[in-house]
Design a protein around this motif. Structure first.
Motif, mmCIF file in Angstrom:
data_model
loop_
_atom_site.group_PDB
_atom_site.id
_atom_site.type_symbol
_atom_site.label_atom_id
_atom_site.label_comp_id
_atom_site.label_asym_id
_atom_site.label_seq_id
_atom_site.Cartn_x
_atom_site.Cartn_y
_atom_site.Cartn_z
ATOM 1 N N ILE A 76 0.867 -1.171 0.000
ATOM 2 C CA ILE A 76 0.000 0.000 0.000
ATOM 3 C C ILE A 76 0.905 1.222 0.000
ATOM 4 O O ILE A 76 1.956 1.235 0.647
ATOM 5 N N VAL A 77 0.525 2.239 -0.772
ATOM 6 C CA VAL A 77 1.322 3.461 -0.850
ATOM 7 C C VAL A 77 0.427 4.643 -0.501
ATOM 8 O O VAL A 77 -0.629 4.836 -1.109
ATOM 9 N N PHE A 78 0.856 5.416 0.502
ATOM 10 C CA PHE A 78 0.154 6.644 0.862
ATOM 11 C C PHE A 78 0.806 7.793 0.100
ATOM 12 O O PHE A 78 2.009 8.035 0.233
ATOM 13 N N THR A 79 0.015 8.510 -0.697
ATOM 14 C CA THR A 79 0.513 9.615 -1.513
ATOM 15 C C THR A 79 -0.349 10.859 -1.294
ATOM 16 O O THR A 79 -1.446 10.765 -0.744
ATOM 17 N N PRO A 80 0.113 12.028 -1.732
ATOM 18 C CA PRO A 80 -0.632 13.265 -1.460
ATOM 19 C C PRO A 80 -1.922 13.374 -2.273
ATOM 20 O O PRO A 80 -2.029 12.856 -3.382
ATOM 21 N N GLU A 118 -1.604 18.949 -4.643
ATOM 22 C CA GLU A 118 -0.449 19.034 -5.525
ATOM 23 C C GLU A 118 0.761 19.640 -4.824
ATOM 24 O O GLU A 118 1.907 19.324 -5.165
ATOM 25 N N GLU A 119 0.530 20.495 -3.819
ATOM 26 C CA GLU A 119 1.658 21.162 -3.173
ATOM 27 C C GLU A 119 2.437 20.245 -2.232
ATOM 28 O O GLU A 119 3.539 20.572 -1.801
ATOM 29 N N ASP A 120 1.856 19.085 -1.881
ATOM 30 C CA ASP A 120 2.563 18.123 -1.037
ATOM 31 C C ASP A 120 3.359 17.151 -1.903
ATOM 32 O O ASP A 120 2.985 16.877 -3.047
ATOM 33 N N ASP A 121 4.454 16.639 -1.360
ATOM 34 C CA ASP A 121 5.260 15.662 -2.094
ATOM 35 C C ASP A 121 5.848 14.668 -1.093
ATOM 36 O O ASP A 121 6.831 14.960 -0.421
ATOM 37 N N PHE A 122 5.203 13.520 -0.974
ATOM 38 C CA PHE A 122 5.663 12.477 -0.059
ATOM 39 C C PHE A 122 5.165 11.126 -0.550
ATOM 40 O O PHE A 122 4.273 11.045 -1.403
ATOM 41 N N ALA A 123 5.730 10.078 0.006
ATOM 42 C CA ALA A 123 5.244 8.716 -0.266
ATOM 43 C C ALA A 123 5.606 7.839 0.926
ATOM 44 O O ALA A 123 6.740 7.892 1.432
ATOM 45 N N TYR A 124 4.634 7.056 1.388
ATOM 46 C CA TYR A 124 4.862 6.083 2.462
ATOM 47 C C TYR A 124 4.352 4.733 1.977
ATOM 48 O O TYR A 124 3.167 4.603 1.661
ATOM 49 N N MET A 125 5.249 3.782 1.905
ATOM 50 C CA MET A 125 4.903 2.452 1.400
ATOM 51 C C MET A 125 5.062 1.417 2.507
ATOM 52 O O MET A 125 6.057 1.436 3.238
#
Length: 368
Positions: free
Chosen positions: A345-349, A352-359
């Motif tokens: 599972i990947v958490f993404t913004p 548009e102004e946010d830039d992150f990813a949690y997998m």
């Protein structure tokens, strides 16, 4: 050496420098704080891996340098009366510490016994707001590897490109990435890995205002933050090519409120302990996500509203890893990207102004 310094200033400086003082070492000198009185007062702690130097405002009456016992000095200074503290060191390294009617006499060490700190030139440097650097560190450092099977992954990868700075951490089960985009091009490209232990100290020093700067050397990195500097040895090796392992073509994309989802995960995780580990079974349906976990303590179930249809996709995850990722998400809403029951599972913004990813990698579920 002789100087006068406000108690509160000295307590703060000793506290910061002490963070990288060696607790026990075959080299007794690094169990103390290196004091240098010149144009200003500088205190240094160095454990041969990481060094912190902090500058304190003081009235220097006589220049000099020595090594003070870290723990004893801190205990003395913080118990002295409020106001100015007068410290002098004679040629035999006998230290006099005085404030009002209180006085102490202790022994110091020869400054020549202190090891030389790594020299990092500040030509190859990058500036970044302190708050942004702190957010990137706190938003990734929880995902660094704790075992030494792959030492390179016990630190965070810094990727400096012309238009972005990214910090990435992986531990074999999850990945965390935070990216900051400066207003002006940086004109530099750097890739290096900083040990987590050093970054934790950097995080403590960083504030909410002002600029921080880091400079890259051949084997060390130097952070300059206000009146403090931290230099540490870089980790060597091949860091995971994270771009290749993060899925980008996920057919299922859902939106959830971060707070609601985190509270739900925390609730069903109440019966999961270090001894009683069990994955949380997640079922993503039409505008609702269901969570269930079972241990010998009992069974916990809960639901959370989501936007979108998860097509009844069922996946198991480590409860704590999901909770850690959600705590690090910097926005109110998050996009959940899913592929199948055996993919991460990947958490993404959402914005548009946010830039992150949690997998987070899945855990294989047993049949009912």
């Amino acid at each position: 050496m002789r100087f006068t310094c406000e108690k509160s200033t000295l307590v703060t400086a000793i506290s910061v420098a002490s963070r990288t003082v060696a607790q026990k070492s075959t080299l007794p000198a690094i169990e103390g704080i290196y004091f240098r009185a010149g144009l200003n007062l500088q205190l240094t702690g160095f454990n041969l891996e990481t060094a912190i130097t902090v500058t304190a405002e003081a009235d220097i009456q006589e220049t000099g340098a020595c090594i003070m016992p870290a723990r004893l000095l801190f205990d003395i200074v913080r118990r002295m009366p409020e106001g100015e503290i007068r410290i002098s060191v004679d040629d035999n390294y006998k230290v006099s510490i005085r404030a009002e009617h209180s006085s102490f006499n202790i022994s110091a060490g020869n400054a020549e016994d202190y090891p030389e700190l790594p020299d990092v030139e500040s030509r190859n440097s990058v500036s970044i707001p302190q708050q942004k650097l702190r957010e990137m560190i706190s938003g990734t450092i929880f995902a660094v590897a704790e075992n030494q099977s792959r030492p390179i992954h016990t630190g965070c990868l810094f990727e400096v490109e012309d238009t972005a700075i990214s910090v990435v951490a992986v531990d074999g089960y999850r990945l965390a990435r935070r990216t900051w985009h400066p207003e002006a091009p940086l004109g530099k490209t750097m890739h290096f890995v900083v040990p987590a232990a050093a970054l934790k100290e950097v995080e403590k020093i960083l504030g909410d205002e002002g600029e921080a700067r880091f400079s890259l050397g051949p084997k060390h990195i130097l952070f300059e933050i206000g009146s403090a500097t931290l230099v540490c040895r870089l980790l060597e090796g091949d860091f995971l090519d994270w771009r290749r392992v993060v899925p980008t073509d996920c057919p299922v994309k859902l939106t959830a409120n971060v707070s609601d989802l985190a509270v739900t995960i925390d609730r069903v995780g109440l019966i999961v302990t270090e001894k009683l580990k069990s994955p949380v079974r997640c079922v993503f349906g039409d505008n609702v996500a269901s969570f269930r976990t079972a241990t010998t303590i009992g069974v916990a179930e809960d639901q959370c509203a989501i936007a979108g249809n998860g097509q009844e996709l069922e996946i198991g995850f480590n409860c704590r890893y999901l909770a850690d990722a959600l705590r690090a998400v910097p926005s109110e809403e998050v996009c959940l990207e899913l592929k199948n029951g055996l993919s991460p599972i990947v958490f993404t913004p959402v914005r548009e102004e946010d830039d992150f990813a949690y997998m987070v990698l899945p855990v294989r579920l047993r049949s009912n």
